[in-house]
Design an enzyme around this catalytic site. Sequence first.
Site, PDB file in Angstrom:
ATOM      1  N   ARG A  62      35.086  23.091  38.295  1.00  0.00           N
ATOM      2  CA  ARG A  62      36.110  22.473  37.434  1.00  0.00           C
ATOM      3  C   ARG A  62      37.530  22.858  37.890  1.00  0.00           C
ATOM      4  O   ARG A  62      38.450  22.052  37.792  1.00  0.00           O
ATOM      5  CB  ARG A  62      35.872  22.895  35.984  1.00  0.00           C
ATOM      6  CG  ARG A  62      36.763  22.146  34.995  1.00  0.00           C
ATOM      7  CD  ARG A  62      36.265  22.355  33.569  1.00  0.00           C
ATOM      8  NE  ARG A  62      37.015  21.568  32.611  1.00  0.00           N
ATOM      9  CZ  ARG A  62      37.734  22.088  31.617  1.00  0.00           C
ATOM     10  NH1 ARG A  62      37.812  23.395  31.475  1.00  0.00           N
ATOM     11  NH2 ARG A  62      38.379  21.303  30.779  1.00  0.00           N
ATOM     12  N   HIS A  66      40.572  20.261  38.453  1.00  0.00           N
ATOM     13  CA  HIS A  66      41.837  20.359  37.719  1.00  0.00           C
ATOM     14  C   HIS A  66      43.009  20.670  38.648  1.00  0.00           C
ATOM     15  O   HIS A  66      44.156  20.388  38.315  1.00  0.00           O
ATOM     16  CB  HIS A  66      41.728  21.401  36.601  1.00  0.00           C
ATOM     17  CG  HIS A  66      41.037  20.863  35.379  1.00  0.00           C
ATOM     18  ND1 HIS A  66      41.208  21.377  34.118  1.00  0.00           N
ATOM     19  CD2 HIS A  66      40.165  19.835  35.234  1.00  0.00           C
ATOM     20  CE1 HIS A  66      40.472  20.694  33.252  1.00  0.00           C
ATOM     21  NE2 HIS A  66      39.820  19.768  33.909  1.00  0.00           N
ATOM     22  N   ASN A  91      43.559  22.994  29.982  1.00  0.00           N
ATOM     23  CA  ASN A  91      43.171  24.266  30.620  1.00  0.00           C
ATOM     24  C   ASN A  91      43.206  25.470  29.693  1.00  0.00           C
ATOM     25  O   ASN A  91      42.465  26.441  29.887  1.00  0.00           O
ATOM     26  CB  ASN A  91      44.106  24.554  31.810  1.00  0.00           C
ATOM     27  CG  ASN A  91      43.920  23.558  32.940  1.00  0.00           C
ATOM     28  OD1 ASN A  91      42.802  23.125  33.216  1.00  0.00           O
ATOM     29  ND2 ASN A  91      45.005  23.177  33.583  1.00  0.00           N
ATOM     30  N   HIS A 190      29.141  17.258  34.915  1.00  0.00           N
ATOM     31  CA  HIS A 190      28.773  17.784  33.597  1.00  0.00           C
ATOM     32  C   HIS A 190      27.262  17.997  33.469  1.00  0.00           C
ATOM     33  O   HIS A 190      26.754  18.141  32.371  1.00  0.00           O
ATOM     34  CB  HIS A 190      29.298  16.862  32.494  1.00  0.00           C
ATOM     35  CG  HIS A 190      30.792  16.906  32.354  1.00  0.00           C
ATOM     36  ND1 HIS A 190      31.496  16.106  31.490  1.00  0.00           N
ATOM     37  CD2 HIS A 190      31.739  17.667  32.981  1.00  0.00           C
ATOM     38  CE1 HIS A 190      32.804  16.373  31.582  1.00  0.00           C
ATOM     39  NE2 HIS A 190      32.973  17.304  32.490  1.00  0.00           N
TER      40      HIS A 190
HETATM   41  C1  HEM Z   1      35.801  12.041  33.475  1.00  0.00           C
HETATM   42  C2  HEM Z   1      36.667  12.750  32.815  1.00  0.00           C
HETATM   43  C3  HEM Z   1      36.427  14.170  32.389  1.00  0.00           C
HETATM   44  C4  HEM Z   1      36.675  14.685  31.158  1.00  0.00           C
HETATM   45  C5  HEM Z   1      37.270  13.954  29.980  1.00  0.00           C
HETATM   46  C6  HEM Z   1      36.259  16.065  31.189  1.00  0.00           C
HETATM   47  C7  HEM Z   1      36.366  16.939  30.118  1.00  0.00           C
HETATM   48  C8  HEM Z   1      35.794  18.184  30.059  1.00  0.00           C
HETATM   49  C9  HEM Z   1      35.792  19.037  28.898  1.00  0.00           C
HETATM   50  C10 HEM Z   1      36.466  18.714  27.571  1.00  0.00           C
HETATM   51  C11 HEM Z   1      35.093  20.163  29.204  1.00  0.00           C
HETATM   52  C12 HEM Z   1      34.826  21.350  28.285  1.00  0.00           C
HETATM   53  C13 HEM Z   1      36.026  22.278  28.305  1.00  0.00           C
HETATM   54  C14 HEM Z   1      36.017  23.329  27.223  1.00  0.00           C
HETATM   55  O1  HEM Z   1      35.295  23.249  26.247  1.00  0.00           O
HETATM   56  O2  HEM Z   1      36.801  24.286  27.345  1.00  0.00           O
HETATM   57  C15 HEM Z   1      34.660  20.024  30.567  1.00  0.00           C
HETATM   58  C16 HEM Z   1      33.918  20.959  31.257  1.00  0.00           C
HETATM   59  C17 HEM Z   1      33.569  20.836  32.580  1.00  0.00           C
HETATM   60  N1  HEM Z   1      33.981  19.842  33.444  1.00  0.00           N
HETATM   61 FE1  HEM Z   1      34.828  18.093  32.942  1.00  0.00          FE
HETATM   62  N2  HEM Z   1      35.766  16.361  32.427  1.00  0.00           N
HETATM   63  C18 HEM Z   1      35.857  15.240  33.200  1.00  0.00           C
HETATM   64  C19 HEM Z   1      35.514  15.145  34.534  1.00  0.00           C
HETATM   65  C20 HEM Z   1      35.076  16.202  35.307  1.00  0.00           C
HETATM   66  C21 HEM Z   1      34.999  16.199  36.748  1.00  0.00           C
HETATM   67  C22 HEM Z   1      35.456  15.054  37.634  1.00  0.00           C
HETATM   68  C23 HEM Z   1      34.500  17.408  37.111  1.00  0.00           C
HETATM   69  C24 HEM Z   1      34.229  17.951  38.480  1.00  0.00           C
HETATM   70  C25 HEM Z   1      34.023  17.205  39.548  1.00  0.00           C
HETATM   71  C26 HEM Z   1      34.242  18.150  35.903  1.00  0.00           C
HETATM   72  C27 HEM Z   1      33.666  19.391  35.835  1.00  0.00           C
HETATM   73  C28 HEM Z   1      33.455  20.101  34.664  1.00  0.00           C
HETATM   74  C29 HEM Z   1      32.616  21.288  34.593  1.00  0.00           C
HETATM   75  C30 HEM Z   1      31.789  21.848  35.725  1.00  0.00           C
HETATM   76  C31 HEM Z   1      32.716  21.766  33.283  1.00  0.00           C
HETATM   77  C32 HEM Z   1      32.079  23.051  32.711  1.00  0.00           C
HETATM   78  C33 HEM Z   1      33.021  24.210  33.011  1.00  0.00           C
HETATM   79  C34 HEM Z   1      32.534  25.576  32.539  1.00  0.00           C
HETATM   80  O3  HEM Z   1      31.448  25.714  32.006  1.00  0.00           O
HETATM   81  O4  HEM Z   1      33.329  26.542  32.716  1.00  0.00           O
HETATM   82  N3  HEM Z   1      34.639  17.402  34.829  1.00  0.00           N
HETATM   83  N4  HEM Z   1      35.109  18.818  31.081  1.00  0.00           N
END
Ligand code: HEM
Length: 326
Positions: A62, A66, A91, A190
């Site tokens: 992530r 970002h 973030n 995800h």
């Molecule tokens: C399509 C639009 C996207 C949205 C709206 C989005 C939104 C989010 C949100 C809200 C979370 C949870 C954050 C939290 O609760 O603190 C999350 C987690 C995550 N996102 Fe996304 N995301 C998107 C695309 C992506 C992309 C493109 C990637 C990587 C290529 C990605 C990788 C991740 C990962 C791996 C997590 C888990 C992180 C952890 O457990 O520390 N996301 N995302």
Amino acid sequence: MKMMWNIFLITSFLILCSTVTVRSQLTSDFYQNTCPNLLKIVRQQVKTALKNEMRMGASLLRLHFHDCFVNGCDASLLLDGSDGEKFAGPNKNSARGFDVVDTIKSAVESACSGVVSCADILAIAARDSVLLSGGPSWDVLLGRRDGLVANQTGANNGLPSPFENLGNITLKFAAVGLNITDVASLSGAHTIGLARCTTFSQRLFNFTETGPDSTLDTNMLTDLQNLCPQNGDGNTTTALDQNSTDLFDNHYYKNLLNGKGLLFSDQTLYSSSDAAVSSTKTLVESYSNDSTLFFTAFASSMMKMGNISPLTGSVGEIRKNCRVIN
Ligand code: HEM
Ligand SMILES: *[C@@H]1O[C@H](CO)[C@@H](O)[C@H](O)[C@H]1NC(C)=O
Ligand SMILES: *[C@@H]1O[C@H](CO)[C@@H](O)[C@H](O)[C@H]1NC(C)=O
Ligand SMILES: *[C@@H]1O[C@H](CO)[C@@H](O)[C@H](O)[C@H]1NC(C)=O
Ligand SMILES: *[C@@H]1O[C@H](CO)[C@@H](O)[C@H](O)[C@H]1NC(C)=O
Ligand SMILES: *[C@@H]1O[C@H](CO)[C@@H](O)[C@H](O)[C@H]1NC(C)=O
Ligand SMILES: *[C@@H]1O[C@H](CO)[C@@H](O)[C@H](O)[C@H]1NC(C)=O
Ligand SMILES: *[C@@H]1O[C@H](CO)[C@@H](O)[C@H](O)[C@H]1NC(C)=O
């Protein structure tokens, strides 16, 4: 006449090729002479981090995302300071793994001091995290340099929100040169990691005047209502892919077919009423049915994302400490 035309075509083709080469200056062997063991060092560090906490793979992946969406892949996200990207809405209390990045950077500095950018370290760590979580691998292109400024406004405006509809998310991807296929494949990230209640709890109670988000599976709704009560603090976390949180597989897409996407922005790839859903729905069905297809698409979109506006040549710098400019 015909010969002239051929010469013209060949010349145009060569000019086009050289322009493309100039625009994309990243190469997989960029550090071959200056830091020959770079890939081994990063792989070992990521392995250690995941052994300590499997979720770290998700967190590192992530961070690269970002970083790349804000001023390009230039490690701007890593800069400390109250006006930094770390404190932007998407973030704050959410992006994690900065200490692990510091550890990787120290290990790299010990072997080859002042040579490897923090932006490249993020790109390699993201690839290794996916691979070590059971996902695909790809050749990471290298040669990015580190930026000199963070852009908090850019992070607030450019990063997609989990409450956004598909049309808006697609626009944010298009703004950095990524298309609807990239939206569908990269969302598959995800398949690993966690999300806090605050990022999806709006779906659980009064999403519409008549109640919860009707695209959410009713059993999962009940579980999530218990996990995230209306008077809760929103900090409780749960798996984005409730089937296999630490495994990088295609279950994320199988979940969407069953109304089990956790975020509104996840489920919208399959259930949206926006026009773009005609493409994403087909892709969700294909990826859910064929994990090789998903892996290939994911790897290809990751390389594309890693190529967003890199600083190359003598622009920017090679940061000594990823948290501050030199
Ligand atoms: C399509 C639009 C996207 C949205 C709206 C989005 C939104 C989010 C949100 C809200 C979370 C949870 C954050 C939290 O609760 O603190 C999350 C987690 C995550 N996102 Fe996304 N995301 C998107 C695309 C992506 C992309 C493109 C990637 C990587 C290529 C990605 C990788 C991740 C990962 C791996 C997590 C888990 C992180 C952890 O457990 O520390 N996301 N995302
Ligand atoms: C910050 O990002 C915005 C895009 O949201 C861009 O217009 C602006 O030029 C960037 N500022 C800096 C200092 O890079
Ligand atoms: C989509 O973007 C527009 C323009 O920024 C904004 O007004 C609207 O609220 C957004 N819609 C959603 C669902 O996020
Ligand atoms: C998205 O871009 C890739 C190349 O980067 C291309 O192969 C694919 O056809 C594009 N998809 C759409 C729907 O335009
Ligand atoms: C949601 O609706 C219920 C019933 O109409 C109401 O009791 C509750 O206070 C509302 N919750 C919120 C957060 O608005
Ligand atoms: C949620 O966690 C963050 C940091 O971990 C903390 O600052 C915040 O106060 C917490 N929220 C509540 C309501 O406890
Ligand atoms: C994950 O899905 C498989 C079927 O594809 C099922 O057998 C297994 O029980 C599921 N695991 C969890 C934790 O939901
Ligand atoms: C699923 O994949 C198999 C081969 O892997 C193929 O024969 C079948 O047509 C696919 N089904 C759908 C709905 O795409």
